[in-house]
Structure formats: structure tokens, C-alpha cells
Design an enzyme around this catalytic site. Structure first.
Site, PDB file in Angstrom:
ATOM      1  N   THR A 121       1.474  -4.310   4.441  1.00 27.47           N
ATOM      2  CA  THR A 121       1.262  -4.555   5.867  1.00 27.47           C
ATOM      3  C   THR A 121       0.689  -5.940   6.175  1.00 27.47           C
ATOM      4  O   THR A 121       0.874  -6.446   7.280  1.00 27.47           O
ATOM      5  CB  THR A 121       0.324  -3.494   6.469  1.00 27.47           C
ATOM      6  OG1 THR A 121      -0.920  -3.507   5.761  1.00 27.47           O
ATOM      7  CG2 THR A 121       0.944  -2.110   6.385  1.00 27.47           C
ATOM      8  N   ASP A 122      -0.007  -6.563   5.213  1.00 20.34           N
ATOM      9  CA  ASP A 122      -0.704  -7.814   5.527  1.00 20.34           C
ATOM     10  C   ASP A 122       0.248  -8.951   5.903  1.00 20.34           C
ATOM     11  O   ASP A 122      -0.113  -9.827   6.689  1.00 20.34           O
ATOM     12  CB  ASP A 122      -1.581  -8.248   4.347  1.00 20.34           C
ATOM     13  CG  ASP A 122      -2.794  -7.352   4.178  1.00 20.34           C
ATOM     14  OD1 ASP A 122      -3.133  -6.622   5.134  1.00 20.34           O
ATOM     15  OD2 ASP A 122      -3.416  -7.371   3.093  1.00 20.34           O
TER      16      ASP A 122
ATOM     17  N   THR B  92       0.825  -1.210   0.000  1.00 18.26           N
ATOM     18  CA  THR B  92       0.000   0.000   0.000  1.00 18.26           C
ATOM     19  C   THR B  92       0.856   1.255   0.000  1.00 18.26           C
ATOM     20  O   THR B  92       0.488   2.269  -0.597  1.00 18.26           O
ATOM     21  CB  THR B  92      -0.926   0.013   1.240  1.00 18.26           C
ATOM     22  OG1 THR B  92      -1.772  -1.136   1.192  1.00 18.26           O
ATOM     23  CG2 THR B  92      -1.791   1.263   1.273  1.00 18.26           C
TER      24      THR B  92
ATOM     25  N   SER C 297       1.249  -7.362  -0.771  1.00 20.14           N
ATOM     26  CA  SER C 297       1.737  -8.072   0.407  1.00 20.14           C
ATOM     27  C   SER C 297       1.495  -9.572   0.311  1.00 20.14           C
ATOM     28  O   SER C 297       2.342 -10.380   0.698  1.00 20.14           O
ATOM     29  CB  SER C 297       1.040  -7.515   1.655  1.00 20.14           C
ATOM     30  OG  SER C 297       1.617  -7.975   2.834  1.00 20.14           O
TER      31      SER C 297
END
EC number: 3.5.1.1
Length: 321
Positions: free
Chosen positions: A88-89, A12, A55
């Protein structure tokens, strides 16, 4: 002047809005991302554009490519530290993989963002700037891999994504954060006492996570075994319990030489042999299941896979720290 290598992998933090109003994760190159940010002028930043992926496209193979890219940058003795931008995942998984496979004392910092660079109130610029400041700080030497997010510094072992969209997206339940970055000043309040590093010798094998719930049986354990898993991480409940009907499949997997680690779905606390019944941690330990202490299932999977690939004998002592 401090010298930081900024390795970008997408996510992101490097996204763009598409024609239909959605986000294309990892659409920006590393140089495009860096050009948007007001990076510290007194720190030299070298951009290494490694991946432009989401991610969930991260894999063990790509983690190893990232590790190789980091090692290449650290061959330069003038490099003070490394910053990796990441979706971030799966950021917590990559961070921990790097933590248990890297032994350089210089800082390795991972960061990302919950909002895209174009969104109102984006956290892209503050997270990236703070990560660079953190990687340039002597306070982060020999701490291991850290995650910087929303002005906080987290240890790779315990950091976890806890919110799908809020800017305060990461936490370390039970242990807290290591320090903060406030007005460009890095402060550290605690450091890990134990570091470990494993040298990967072979291809990283398949290791699956299987979650326990009421009514769960051995279906997914049997499927993991049939599809070549060399390790299985059970995410049990409480002190490390599973349903009694799972035990037959667990025993069959152990008999085939598959390493099984027991973790807990609880946010805090350790797996411990407190009860004596079929499917309890005590029962499973007698059968050969390794109790995974306070590791969550994702971190236990990363560690088990790395250890299997490094040909280390595995027992409970390796999940003590």
C-alpha cells in the site's frame, strides 16, 4: 466465464509473521495468496507470480516489468481484466504509472491490504475478491487504471494513501470514489472524462521531489541537479509558493535545461499565479517553471518522468487534466 489474470507483487497482502512478531512483507507467493482466498467460483483466475517484494522496493524498472507482464496477459483476447496485488505504501504511484502508460480498454485493478492475512479483521480477502469482481465488470471498461480498497473504487490519478494502518486507508480528496462493490455487485457513479497514454522510448530519468517549508533554501535543488536529475517537482504551499531564497537555485536549474513542475502541499485546489512576489507561482512561471494544476507531487513526478522518457515536449497543457 470471465477470465482474470491476477499478478502478484508482494506487500502486506502477501505477508507472513516472523519469529520476532514482525511482518515479512511479500513472503507469500501469488499461488499461496490465492489459495487462502475464497475467490469467485464463476470467474476463472490465472495467477502470475511476478514479485515478492515490499512496497518500498518498487522502482520505475519494476513498474516497467509489471507493465510488460500486464501487456503479455492482455495479448490473450479471452482475458477480461487484470488484478495486481501491491504493497500500500507505493500503490498509488504504481497505479498512476500504469494509468499513463497503458491504453487497453480492459480493466486494470490494483489492490492491497492494511493487515496481513493472519491478522484478526484482515482486509486481504475482501479487497482481493472485490478487485476480481471489479476487473470482471463491463462497467470498468475504458475507465483507466483503478484502485479497489475497502469496497470502494478509486481513479488512479487522485487516489492517495491517507492512513498508516486503518482499513479505510485510501481516499481521493475533492473528487471522491468512482463507485463501490456491495455484496458482490459493482456499481459506478462517475467516470474520468479524459485518458492519456505515453509511449516510453528511453530510460526513465531521475526526477526528484523537493518539499518547501519555512526557511527552505536551494540545498536540495542544487543536490538534485548535481546528481543528474532531469526533472524536479517542487511541492510548494498554497497556490504554489516557495521561499524567496530558493529562487536562485530554481533559476539555475532551469537554465541548465531541467524541467521543473510546481505542485501544492494542499490536499485540494490548483496551483495558480495569484500573487506577484519573488517565489510566487506567478514569478516562477515567468522563469519557466510549469504549474502543475491539482497534481500532488508524487503523481506529478510519475507523469513528468514518463513524459521525459517518451520525448514529449512538456508545457502546462500536459498538466491540465
Amino acid at each position: 466465464m470471465e477470465k482474470i489474470s491476477l499478478i502478484t507483487t508482494g506487500g502486506t497482502i502477501a505477508s507472513k509473521e516472523t519469529a520476532n512478531g514482525m511482518l515479512a512483507s511479500g513472503a507469500l507467493t501469488g499461488h499461496e495468496l490465492a489459495s487462502l482466498c475464497e475467490l469467485p467460483s464463476d470467474i476463472e483466475v490465472k495467477v502470475v507470480d511476478l514479485f515478492q517484494i515490499s512496497s518500498m522496493s518498487m522502482s520505475f524498472e519494476k513498474m516497467q516489468q509489471l507493465k510488460s507482464a500486464i501487456q503479455k496477459e492482455l495479448e490473450d483476447p479471452e482475458v477480461t481484466g487484470i488484478v495486481v496485488t501491491h504493497g500500500t505504501d507505493t500503490l498509488e504511484e504504481t497505479a498512476y504509472f500504469l494509468d499513463v502508460t497503458s491504453n487497453d480498454q480492459r480493466p486494470i485493478v490494483l489492490t492491497g491490504s492494511q493487515r496481513s492475512p493472519q491478522e484478526v479483521g484482515t482486509d486481504v480477502y475482501s479487497n482481493l475478491r472485490n478487485s476480481i469482481l471489479c476487473a470482471a465488470s463491463d462497467l470498468i471498461r475504458d475507465v483507466g487504471v483503478v484502485v479497489v480498497f475497502n469496497e470502494r473504487i478509486y481513479s488512479a490519478k487522485y487516489v492517495k494513501k491517507v492512513h498508516a494502518s486503518n482499513l479505510q486507508g485510501f481516499e481521493s480528496f475533492g473528487y471522491g470514489y468512482l463507485g463501490i462493490i456491495d455484496n458482490d455487485v459493482v456499481s459506478i457513479y462517475q467516470k474520468p472524462l479524459h485518458r492519456e497514454c505515453y509511449d516510453i522510448q528511453n530510460r526513465i530519468p531521475r526526477v526528484d521531489i523537493i518539499k518547501c517549508h519555512t526557511g527552505a533554501d536551494g540545498l536540495f535543488i542544487d543536490a538534485a541537479v548535481a546528481n543528474g536529475a532531469k526533472g524536479i517537482v517542487l511541492e510548494g504551499v498554497g497556490r504554489g509558493q516557495v521561499t524567496p531564497v530558493m529562487v536562485t537555485s530554481i533559476q539555475a536549474a532551469i537554465d541548465k535545461g531541467i524541467t521543473i513542475i510546481m505542485t501544492t502541499s494542499a490536499e485540494e485546489g490548483k496551483v495558480y499565479p495569484a500573487y506577484d512576489y519573488e517565489g510566487s507561482a506567478f514569478d516562477l512561471k515567468q522563469r519557466g517553471v510549469i504549474l502543475g494544476a491539482d497534481y500532488d507531487s508524487k503523481k506529478a513526478r510519475i507523469k513528468l518522468a514518463v513524459m521525459l522518457a517518451s520525448e514529449n515536449p512538456i508545457d502546462e497543457t500536459f498538466f491540465k487534466y
